[in-house]
Design a protein around this motif. Structure first.
Motif, mmCIF file in Angstrom:
data_model
loop_
_atom_site.group_PDB
_atom_site.id
_atom_site.type_symbol
_atom_site.label_atom_id
_atom_site.label_comp_id
_atom_site.label_asym_id
_atom_site.label_seq_id
_atom_site.Cartn_x
_atom_site.Cartn_y
_atom_site.Cartn_z
ATOM 1 N N SER A 1 0.845 -1.208 0.000
ATOM 2 C CA SER A 1 0.000 0.000 0.000
ATOM 3 C C SER A 1 0.874 1.249 0.000
ATOM 4 N N ALA A 2 1.914 1.229 0.832
ATOM 5 C CA ALA A 2 2.818 2.383 0.888
ATOM 6 C C ALA A 2 3.579 2.546 -0.414
ATOM 7 N N ALA A 3 4.070 1.437 -0.963
ATOM 8 C CA ALA A 3 4.871 1.515 -2.184
ATOM 9 C C ALA A 3 4.030 1.996 -3.374
ATOM 10 N N VAL B 1 7.290 -0.994 7.936
ATOM 11 C CA VAL B 1 5.876 -0.862 8.279
ATOM 12 C C VAL B 1 5.533 -1.931 9.306
ATOM 13 N N GLU B 2 4.832 -1.511 10.357
ATOM 14 C CA GLU B 2 4.571 -2.417 11.471
ATOM 15 C C GLU B 2 3.079 -2.443 11.787
ATOM 16 N N ILE C 1 6.992 2.910 10.612
ATOM 17 C CA ILE C 1 5.691 3.554 10.489
ATOM 18 C C ILE C 1 4.605 2.571 10.932
ATOM 19 N N PRO C 2 3.847 2.899 11.972
ATOM 20 C CA PRO C 2 2.755 2.003 12.386
ATOM 21 C C PRO C 2 1.600 2.066 11.404
ATOM 22 N N ASN C 3 0.944 0.946 11.220
ATOM 23 C CA ASN C 3 -0.203 0.889 10.309
ATOM 24 C C ASN C 3 -1.330 0.112 10.992
ATOM 25 N N GLU C 4 -1.879 0.733 12.040
ATOM 26 C CA GLU C 4 -2.928 0.091 12.812
ATOM 27 C C GLU C 4 -4.285 0.746 12.584
ATOM 28 N N PHE D 1 -2.313 6.173 7.640
ATOM 29 C CA PHE D 1 -1.054 5.497 7.348
ATOM 30 C C PHE D 1 -0.323 6.185 6.192
ATOM 31 N N LEU D 2 -1.048 6.471 5.108
ATOM 32 C CA LEU D 2 -0.394 7.081 3.939
ATOM 33 C C LEU D 2 0.064 8.509 4.238
ATOM 34 N N ASP D 3 -0.668 9.194 5.116
ATOM 35 C CA ASP D 3 -0.192 10.522 5.539
ATOM 36 C C ASP D 3 1.165 10.395 6.243
#
Length: 645
Positions: free
Chosen positions: A478-480, A570-571, A614-617, A623-625
């Motif tokens: 998602s980040a990439a 990413v965690e 970067i947490p992604n909870e 998350f993208l911000d």
């Protein structure tokens, strides 16, 4: 014959030089003895690529003159215009290349006698001093005990204000020039005797024209056999300093480990940690000691003075390698250094095989721990930086490093030469980080890093390369993809594996990808996979690389992109990741199995090395911000040309 007689009568030496082979140019010297110049240069080193002329000595028509490189060149050029023939010892390979590089307006006579190639015709081989000794020539005074290796050091001392050092250098140069007269006479005599051609020569008389000179305190216009040593003009320090290569945009100083490796654990290895300009050195013995110290230092990069690869096509370091004949013993980087006049040993001559194997082994262990490793060569680096090598004397090397801007106890304490070379190896890491380096080699053999004072650092530091790691369903892709939409070129490690599965007719599934990835990691190795991925990525563009799985991935990308590479991890908790995994049509058992794969354990370990976790909870937007905040920290950098590698 008439034309030759007319040219001889007119003193037209070029006429003969254009018609006689080089090997016969001694006949021109014999025909124009008073217009034959004996020439020798001194330099800062042996590399015509990196080193410079310091003085030029000429003996012509009964007078000796010495020309300093920083002087107006007109006196030197006028002097050479008087000559119809030049005699040198090894001038074809050495003196002429330096002179043409240094003096763009130089006009050398077409007739050139190189005694290095003429003397063997009289049964005399070896360097000039060896030939002189065979012929019974004896040097006198201060010039008697000096060899060519001392000349750069004498110049260095002169730069620091030692006038007597310049006088010794000139005496040495004068002895070289006058020694050539004796050699030429003797060689011609022997050649006449060997060939029964004595009648074609006038009796050699060059030695009778031997010159002497006196010192003067007043420099100025050229006077016969009067030499004045002027005050040195020009910069006396290194060509570049620490302040120009140390990062200034970070509150944390760059940490570089330099290792001057030996080929055996029985001999101590020089080790250095540089925190910014501060150097701390020691001697270590075993591989375990070196690895432990290097890992504990938390370096941004490790620079090892040792070959870290073998020639393309070779499979092992020993001579029983089946590809020994086709692959050879030398790499491209070593050939290039040789071409530039820097002496370097081929990585697989018998005496180097142990060092090469040890260097490769250490580099592999460090890269497995996520630490980037580069190959360096302190001797070449010192030449390029303009500081004396250790063979000139440890005090001079210490002084050169201190002048460069390195601080530490080594300046006043007793240290081993291996520790000083370890400091230089660490400095190469700073050149690498700052972008002021040149990679010598190729993708198959990897690269030897040498300082390059002409390289534009912006070409290295302005690019953005984002690598993203994380466990399964943490949010890497998602980040990439988000960064891809922002203009980054996208690549992922699994692309290469998918292609391999397709080529083998195997279904592309998560399980098959993990299995293949594990096999590739063992053989041909993760570094091979990294190279295949980077080959597919566009040069010069910002990149986002999805799916770092192994710490070696991170080490490789740092080696290829330096400070331009930023590692994001990413965690997300296992429960959150499970909630994302199962709705995609997978079972909970499949999630458990995938999460327990060894590659996932490695992915978790990458969090320790990442610049940012970067947490992604929460919601995808949040998350993208967070991704944007991290990546835009580098957006104010001006984008220019592709990086050096």
């Amino acid at each position: 014959m008439d034309a030759s007689n007319e040219a001889l009568y007119d003193g037209d030496a070029d006429y003969f030089a254009e018609r006689l082979p080089k090997s016969e140019h001694y006949r021109i010297a014999v025909s124009f003895p008073k217009k034959t110049a004996f020439l020798d240069i001194e330099t800062t080193g042996l590399s015509h690529y990196y080193d410079d002329v310091t003085i030029v000595g000429i003996s012509l028509d009964g007078s000796y003159s010495c020309h300093f490189a920083f002087d107006d060149e007109s006196a030197l050029l006028d002097r050479l215009r008087e000559a119809k023939c030049v005699v040198t010892f090894n001038g074809t390979i050495f003196d002429y290349r330096f002179l043409i590089k240094t003096y763009s307006n130089i006009q050398l006579p077409k007739a050139h006698v190189d005694l290095r190639f003429l003397a063997p015709r009289a049964g005399l081989s070896g360097g000039q001093k060896v030939v002189e000794e065979k012929l019974g020539w004896r040097r006198h005074g201060a010039a008697r005990d000096i060899n060519g290796a001392a000349a750069p050091l004498l110049w260095h001392r002169y730069k620091l204000g030692d006038h007597d050092a310049a006088k010794t250098l000139i005496r040495y140069n004068h002895a070289d020039v006058e020694g050539m007269r004796f050699i030429l006479d003797s060689v011609l005599e022997k050649m006449a005797g060997f060939n029964g051609q004595g009648a074609i020569f006038h009796r050699p008389t060059f030695e009778k024209q031997t010159t002497r000179f006196t010192w003067s305190k007043h420099s100025g216009s050229f006077r016969k056999n009067v030499i004045a040593v002027p005050s040195f003009r020009g910069g006396s320090g290194p060509a570049v300093t620490m302040a120009e290569i140390a990062p200034t945009d970070s509150a944390t100083p760059l940490r570089v480990v330099g290792i001057d490796l030996t080929g055996s654990e029985r001999r101590p290895t020089g080790w250095c940690l540089m925190r910014g300009a501060e150097a701390e050195t020691c001697l270590l013995s075993t591989d375990d000691e070196i690895i432990e110290a290097s890992v504990d230092a938390h370096p941004d990069v490790v620079s090892i003075d040792s070959p870290l690869s073998i020639p393309r096509g070779r499979t092992r370091v020993s001579d029983d390698d089946p590809s020994r004949q086709s692959g050879g013993i030398m790499r491209d980087c070593e050939r290039e250094l040789k071409r530039r006049g820097i002496n370097v040993y081929p990585c697989l001559i018998p005496s180097m095989q142990g060092l090469t194997q040890r260097g490769m082994r250490l580099a592999h262990h460090l890269r497995e721990r996520g630490i980037p490793v580069i190959e360096s060569y302190p001797g070449a680096a010192q030449d390029i930086m303009g500081i004396p090598r250790k063979r000139a004397g440890l005090e001079y090397l210490k002084g050169g490093l201190a002048d460069f801007g390195v601080r530490g106890a080594f300046v006043t304490s007793k240290v081993n030469h291996d520790e000083l070379d370890a400091i230089t190896a660490a400095l190469v890491g700073f050149f690498f980080w700052s972008g002021r380096f040149e990679p010598l080699g190729n993708e198959d053999e990897d690269y030897l890093i040498v300082p390059d004072l002409r390289c534009l650092p912006e070409r290295w530091t302005s690019r953005r390369v984002i690598g993203i790691s994380g466990e399964i369903c943490a949010g890497k892709t998602s980040a990439a993809r988000h960064l891809q939409r922002a203009g980054f070129a996208y690549g992922r490690f699994s692309q290469i594996l998918e292609s391999m599965l397709n080529q083998g007719g195997v279904a592309v599934s998560r399980e098959n990808l993990q299995g293949l990835g594990e096999r590739v990691n063992r053989e041909p190795g993760q570094r091979w996979l990294c190279k295949q991925l980077v080959k597919q990525l566009p040069g010069g563009r910002d990149l986002v690389i999805d799916g770092l799985r192994w710490r070696m991935d991170r080490a490789f990308l740092r080696e290829r992109f330096g400070p331009a590479f930023v590692h994001l991890h990413v965690e997300a908790s296992m429960e959150i990741r499970r909630q994302r995994f199962v709705p995609l049509g997978n079972s909970e058992e499949e999630f458990e199995r995938a999460s327990c794969h060894p590659a996932e354990a490695e992915a978790r370990a990458l969090a320790y090395h990442a610049e940012t976790v970067i947490p992604n909870e929460r919601a995808l937007g949040d998350f993208l911000d967070g991704v944007d905040r991290v990546t835009t920290q580098r957006l104010d950098v001006t984008k220019v040309e592709p990086a050096c590698l």
